[in-house]
Structure formats: structure tokens, C-alpha cells
Design a protein around this motif. Structure first.
Motif, short mmCIF file in Angstrom:
data_model
loop_
_atom_site.label_atom_id
_atom_site.label_comp_id
_atom_site.label_asym_id
_atom_site.label_seq_id
_atom_site.Cartn_x
_atom_site.Cartn_y
_atom_site.Cartn_z
N ALA A 92 -2.83 -4.29 4.15
CA ALA A 92 -4.24 -4.02 3.89
C ALA A 92 -5.13 -4.43 5.06
O ALA A 92 -6.31 -4.06 5.10
CB ALA A 92 -4.69 -4.75 2.62
N PHE A 131 -6.31 2.19 -2.94
CA PHE A 131 -6.43 0.78 -2.62
C PHE A 131 -6.78 0.01 -3.87
O PHE A 131 -7.63 0.44 -4.66
CB PHE A 131 -7.52 0.55 -1.57
N THR A 132 -6.17 -1.15 -4.04
CA THR A 132 -6.57 -2.02 -5.15
C THR A 132 -7.83 -2.77 -4.72
O THR A 132 -8.19 -2.82 -3.55
CB THR A 132 -5.46 -3.04 -5.46
N MET A 185 0.83 -1.18 0.00
CA MET A 185 0.00 0.00 0.00
C MET A 185 0.88 1.24 0.00
O MET A 185 0.77 2.09 0.85
CB MET A 185 -0.94 -0.02 1.21
N PHE A 213 0.22 -8.35 6.20
CA PHE A 213 -0.65 -7.77 5.16
C PHE A 213 -1.00 -6.34 5.54
O PHE A 213 -1.89 -6.12 6.36
CB PHE A 213 -1.96 -8.55 5.03
N THR A 230 -9.49 -7.75 0.91
CA THR A 230 -8.77 -8.25 2.09
C THR A 230 -9.23 -7.52 3.34
O THR A 230 -9.53 -8.14 4.36
CB THR A 230 -7.25 -8.09 1.89
N ALA A 231 -9.30 -6.20 3.26
CA ALA A 231 -9.75 -5.41 4.42
C ALA A 231 -11.18 -5.78 4.80
O ALA A 231 -11.49 -5.91 5.99
CB ALA A 231 -9.64 -3.92 4.11
N HIS A 285 -8.14 -5.90 -4.63
CA HIS A 285 -7.69 -6.99 -3.77
C HIS A 285 -7.48 -6.50 -2.34
O HIS A 285 -7.85 -7.19 -1.37
CB HIS A 285 -6.41 -7.61 -4.33
N GLN A 286 -6.86 -5.34 -2.17
CA GLN A 286 -6.64 -4.79 -0.83
C GLN A 286 -7.96 -4.47 -0.13
O GLN A 286 -8.12 -4.71 1.06
CB GLN A 286 -5.75 -3.55 -0.89
N LEU A 287 -8.91 -3.92 -0.89
CA LEU A 287 -10.23 -3.64 -0.33
C LEU A 287 -10.94 -4.92 0.09
O LEU A 287 -11.57 -4.98 1.16
CB LEU A 287 -11.09 -2.88 -1.34
N GLN A 319 0.98 -12.30 -1.38
CA GLN A 319 0.38 -11.06 -0.91
C GLN A 319 1.17 -10.41 0.22
O GLN A 319 0.83 -9.31 0.64
CB GLN A 319 -1.05 -11.33 -0.47
N GLN A 349 2.11 -2.63 11.68
CA GLN A 349 2.51 -2.62 10.27
C GLN A 349 3.96 -2.17 10.11
O GLN A 349 4.62 -2.57 9.17
CB GLN A 349 1.56 -1.68 9.53
#
Length: 172
Positions: free
Chosen positions: A55, A6-7, A1, A53, A13-14, A9-11, A167, A93
């Protein structure tokens, strides 16, 4: 990130992490251990995920916010409990070693959630300091169990899952 966008995929995942956090917290509430001075939310094990991760950070915040809607401590816990999780996620993080990853959630929750519970019990009276000492320790111990034991398992096992390795920034 690395950028502010956000991609998909990241959205996703979140979103999955937010839902999982909320469901696990509600599950712990069935056993009476999700809220209060003595608590051990199973969902708090997920607080180590930002180490693997990035995300996961917004997902943890949203999941905690949703879970805290049932908190007996009301708006204070909804706001400050959720912010404690966000602060811990951002700090996690940026940790450099996986054995330090559980420490930010333990410290943030012990201090912030311990203070919320103490304020709800005593207000800012002479009894606050004693209540805070007790609540910070009990919340911190429950958090340590969730993050170091259950979260430690996640930190050990998830990097071994081939589909997840792509990931993880350190494994990618």
C-alpha cells in the motif's frame, strides 16, 4: 493488494506515507539537499517500503508529486520525477530480497531525474551527455545513501514492530 480495491486501512497507510514523504522532502529542502544535481532527500528512505507494505506504492507517488511542486525544475520534475518514484515503488514491491529493495529507487532516480536535471541545464545539445553522466552519478549516490543507509534501517527495524508485522504480507 491482490484486488483492484483498496481497503480503508490501505488508503490510510498510503495517505500517511504520502504526507510523511512530502514533509521529509520539504525538510531536506531547508538544508538545500532536496532538489538539484547533488541531493539526498530523507524522504527517499521511504522508497523501500513497498517491499514491506504494498500500500506504500500510491502513497510514495502522491508524496513525491506534492514534494516536486516546489522543484526548481518545474513541470518536468513534477511529472517525470514523480513517475520515477512510482516506477521504483512498483519495481521494489516485486523484489524478492530485502537487500535488493533499495536498488530500484537508486536506478530509476539516477536515470530519470538525472536526465530531467541535465535537460534543464543543457537541453538536447552536445553538452547533454556529459551533464547526464554527472547528474546520474550524483543523484544516484544521494539516492543510494538515502535508500541503502536510511531505508536499510527501515527494512531491518520495521519488521520488529509487532503492530506492523500483521500488515506485512511476508509476516502476516
Amino acid at each position: 493488494m491482490s484486488n483492484s480495491r483498496f481497503t480503508t486501512h490501505q488508503l490510510a497507510t498510503a495517505g500517511v506515507i504520502a504526507a510523511l514523504y512530502a514533509v521529509l522532502a520539504y525538510f531536506a529542502s531547508v538544508f538545500g539537499i532536496a532538489y538539484g544535481p547533488i541531493q539526498c532527500r530523507f524522504s527517499e528512505a521511504l522508497c523501500v517500503l513497498p517491499f514491506l507494505f504494498p500500500a506504500a506504492t500510491p502513497g510514495l507517488f502522491v508524496g513525491c508529486l506534492v514534494a516536486n511542486l516546489l522543484s526548481p525544475y518545474g513541470a518536468l520534475d513534477i511529472i517525470f520525477g514523480s513517475l520515477a518514484t512510482l516506477l521504483a515503488a512498483v519495481w521494489t514491491q516485486h523484489t524478492q530480497h530485502k537487500w535488493l529493495a533499495p536498488l530500484p529507487p537508486v536506478l530509476c532516480n539516477a536515470v530519470i531525474v538525472g536526465a530531467v536535471i541535465s535537460f534543464e541545464q543543457t537541453g538536447f545539445t552536445g553538452a547533454f551527455a556529459g551533464a547526464f553522466a554527472y547528474n546520474a552519478v550524483t543523484v544516484g549516490v544521494g539516492e543510494a545513501i538515502a535508500c541503502y543507509v536510511l531505508g536499510g534501517l527501515l527494512l531491518t527495524l520495521l519488521p520488529k514492530v509487532p503492530a506492523l508485522r500483521r500488515q506485512m504480507p511476508s509476516c502476516g
